[in-house]
Design an enzyme around this catalytic site. Sequence first.
Site, PDB file in Angstrom:
ATOM      1  CB  ILE A  18       2.453 -34.093  26.818  1.00 26.54           C
ATOM      2  CG1 ILE A  18       1.912 -35.507  26.681  1.00 26.54           C
ATOM      3  CG2 ILE A  18       3.731 -34.059  27.612  1.00 26.54           C
ATOM      4  CD1 ILE A  18       2.884 -36.477  26.067  1.00 26.54           C
ATOM      5  N   GLY A  19      -0.871 -33.005  26.682  1.00 24.65           N
ATOM      6  CA  GLY A  19      -1.854 -32.602  25.682  1.00 24.65           C
ATOM      7  C   GLY A  19      -3.223 -33.132  26.014  1.00 24.65           C
ATOM      8  N   GLY A  21      -6.883 -34.175  23.986  1.00 25.72           N
ATOM      9  CA  GLY A  21      -7.417 -34.327  22.633  1.00 25.72           C
ATOM     10  C   GLY A  21      -8.824 -34.868  22.709  1.00 25.72           C
ATOM     11  N   GLY A  22      -9.775 -34.023  22.474  1.00 27.76           N
ATOM     12  CA  GLY A  22     -11.150 -34.515  22.461  1.00 27.76           C
ATOM     13  C   GLY A  22     -11.464 -35.177  23.783  1.00 27.76           C
ATOM     14  CE  LYS A  41      -6.417 -40.922  22.276  1.00 24.81           C
ATOM     15  NZ  LYS A  41      -6.602 -41.121  20.813  1.00 24.81           N
ATOM     16  CG  ASP A 133      -8.307 -35.645  11.926  1.00 24.01           C
ATOM     17  OD1 ASP A 133      -8.344 -35.649  13.165  1.00 24.01           O
ATOM     18  OD2 ASP A 133      -8.416 -34.605  11.231  1.00 24.01           O
TER      19      ASP A 133
HETATM   20  C1  7LV Z   1      -4.614 -32.671  18.865  1.00 27.78           C
HETATM   21  N1  7LV Z   1      -4.873 -34.106  19.167  1.00 27.78           N
HETATM   22  C2  7LV Z   1      -6.321 -34.377  18.963  1.00 27.78           C
HETATM   23  C3  7LV Z   1      -4.486 -34.474  20.525  1.00 27.78           C
HETATM   24  C4  7LV Z   1      -3.042 -34.204  20.859  1.00 27.78           C
HETATM   25  C5  7LV Z   1      -2.754 -34.716  22.266  1.00 27.78           C
HETATM   26  C6  7LV Z   1      -1.298 -34.490  22.647  1.00 27.78           C
HETATM   27  C7  7LV Z   1      -0.331 -35.059  21.645  1.00 27.78           C
HETATM   28  N2  7LV Z   1       1.064 -34.741  21.948  1.00 27.78           N
HETATM   29  C8  7LV Z   1       1.424 -33.389  21.967  1.00 27.78           C
HETATM   30  O1  7LV Z   1       0.552 -32.507  21.663  1.00 27.78           O
HETATM   31  N3  7LV Z   1       2.688 -33.004  22.296  1.00 27.78           N
HETATM   32  C9  7LV Z   1       3.152 -31.629  22.122  1.00 27.78           C
HETATM   33  C10 7LV Z   1       3.615 -33.927  22.914  1.00 27.78           C
HETATM   34  C11 7LV Z   1       3.376 -35.328  22.518  1.00 27.78           C
HETATM   35  C12 7LV Z   1       4.431 -36.239  22.598  1.00 27.78           C
HETATM   36  N4  7LV Z   1       4.278 -37.521  22.273  1.00 27.78           N
HETATM   37  C13 7LV Z   1       3.072 -37.964  21.860  1.00 27.78           C
HETATM   38  C14 7LV Z   1       2.932 -39.310  21.505  1.00 27.78           C
HETATM   39  C15 7LV Z   1       1.718 -39.771  21.102  1.00 27.78           C
HETATM   40  C16 7LV Z   1       0.641 -38.886  21.044  1.00 27.78           C
HETATM   41  C17 7LV Z   1      -0.682 -39.358  20.603  1.00 27.78           C
HETATM   42  C18 7LV Z   1      -1.812 -38.647  20.973  1.00 27.78           C
HETATM   43  C19 7LV Z   1      -3.053 -39.094  20.542  1.00 27.78           C
HETATM   44 CL1  7LV Z   1      -4.467 -38.209  21.004  1.00 27.78          CL
HETATM   45  C20 7LV Z   1      -3.176 -40.246  19.741  1.00 27.78           C
HETATM   46  O2  7LV Z   1      -4.402 -40.667  19.315  1.00 27.78           O
HETATM   47  C21 7LV Z   1      -2.034 -40.923  19.364  1.00 27.78           C
HETATM   48 CL2  7LV Z   1      -2.150 -42.295  18.340  1.00 27.78          CL
HETATM   49  C22 7LV Z   1      -0.774 -40.498  19.777  1.00 27.78           C
HETATM   50  N5  7LV Z   1       0.748 -37.592  21.377  1.00 27.78           N
HETATM   51  C23 7LV Z   1       1.929 -37.105  21.767  1.00 27.78           C
HETATM   52  C24 7LV Z   1       2.098 -35.722  22.091  1.00 27.78           C
HETATM   53  C25 7LV Z   1      -0.664 -34.672  20.209  1.00 27.78           C
HETATM   54  C26 7LV Z   1      -2.124 -34.911  19.867  1.00 27.78           C
END
Ligand code: 7LV
Length: 345
Positions: A18-19, A21-22, A41, A133
């Site tokens: 779903i994503g 991040g770094g 994660k 951030d």
């Molecule tokens: C832009 N960032 C550096 C990374 C991005 C990674 C996917 C994330 N995501 C998404 O982008 N959806 C679209 C779906 C989604 C759904 N539930 C999530 C629940 C938790 C997190 C989460 C991600 C990271 Cl890297 C964390 O440190 C924490 Cl504490 C929480 N990301 C979620 C998440 C959003 C952030």
Amino acid sequence: GRLKYPELRSMYKLERKIGEGGFAKVRLATHLLTGERVAIKIMEKAVLGKDLSRVLSEVEALKSLTHQHITQVYEVINSEDYIFIIMEYCSGGELFDYIVNNKRLSEAEARSFFRQILSAVAFLHTNGYAHRDLKPENILLDNDHNLKLIDFGLCAKPVGGITTCLDTACGSLNYAAPELLLGVKYLGSKADVWSLGVLLYALLCGALPFDDSGTVPGELQKKIIMGSYNEPEYLSALSRQILGAMLQKDPRYRPTTVDLLNHKWVTMECFDPVTYASIYKHHEKDDQVLKVLADYYDLSLEEAWIRLSSWAYDYFTASYLLLLNKKRRGQLGSLNCVRTPIRLR
Ligand SMILES: CN(C)C[C@H]1CC[C@H](N2C(=O)N(C)Cc3cnc4ccc(-c5cc(Cl)c(O)c(Cl)c5)nc4c32)CC1
């Protein structure tokens, strides 16, 4: 892949990514015992290198921050090659996309969202943390349209508490406070208030107050340090007032998050003041949920409580917290298990 992450296999059903991040991948998964969806994660230790300590500080921060507008952590698995952080899944996507899809929000909807973000950040600050951030990409919507703050990779609990200064400039430029760019010692909480100002501007205007469109490198920093931004004519007087208060160059004149909770713009047309205290008692004991787990694991209630109260953030902790969420949603059905189908009234 089929055989990847054997450490997760027996406890979670891994689904789509779903994503990214770094240095982390985020996967959707299902917690098998409860059937609840979670976000995992996944970080590879070999890739993390020296960032490992920062990840561990994010994990410690998340564990102690149980709040209705902060993603909850359920389990942490520290294996040979990976760190897995199992967290609350937010099905509503990023606030950033919501703003883009709606161009800009009405003042009332911006207020509703801002109050939730403010609640989370005031909670962080009063617990001695700064996020550092804050931006729409790090704010997600859950399926009840509530906001959840995420990505505490840069979150800091400076040793001397919030009053000591932090000196590593970090986070994203568009949301970075002038003092960060000037490289002077700064207060994380004051820099967060600046970022909240940029965030509120984005909610109200569907654009950034300081952006690098059509500028030469280094121009954006100058814009931020100058602190001058365009005020669209549709902004109300009070909107301009609160934005001006947060986007002050000198951090000493910026309000604190607690000041902002009582600001006229935040409270107008709303009946209740913004509560920033957590609505959850941290590590609360719920006997009904504990009983379900005790039965499943063939433990007495007492043994189950002893097992839980070490708060190891292992599968047992995750199962308890997820069942607690289910109960809060009024869905404390039986566990997904063949062994002892438990019927709850
Ligand atoms: C832009 N960032 C550096 C990374 C991005 C990674 C996917 C994330 N995501 C998404 O982008 N959806 C679209 C779906 C989604 C759904 N539930 C999530 C629940 C938790 C997190 C989460 C991600 C990271 Cl890297 C964390 O440190 C924490 Cl504490 C929480 N990301 C979620 C998440 C959003 C952030």
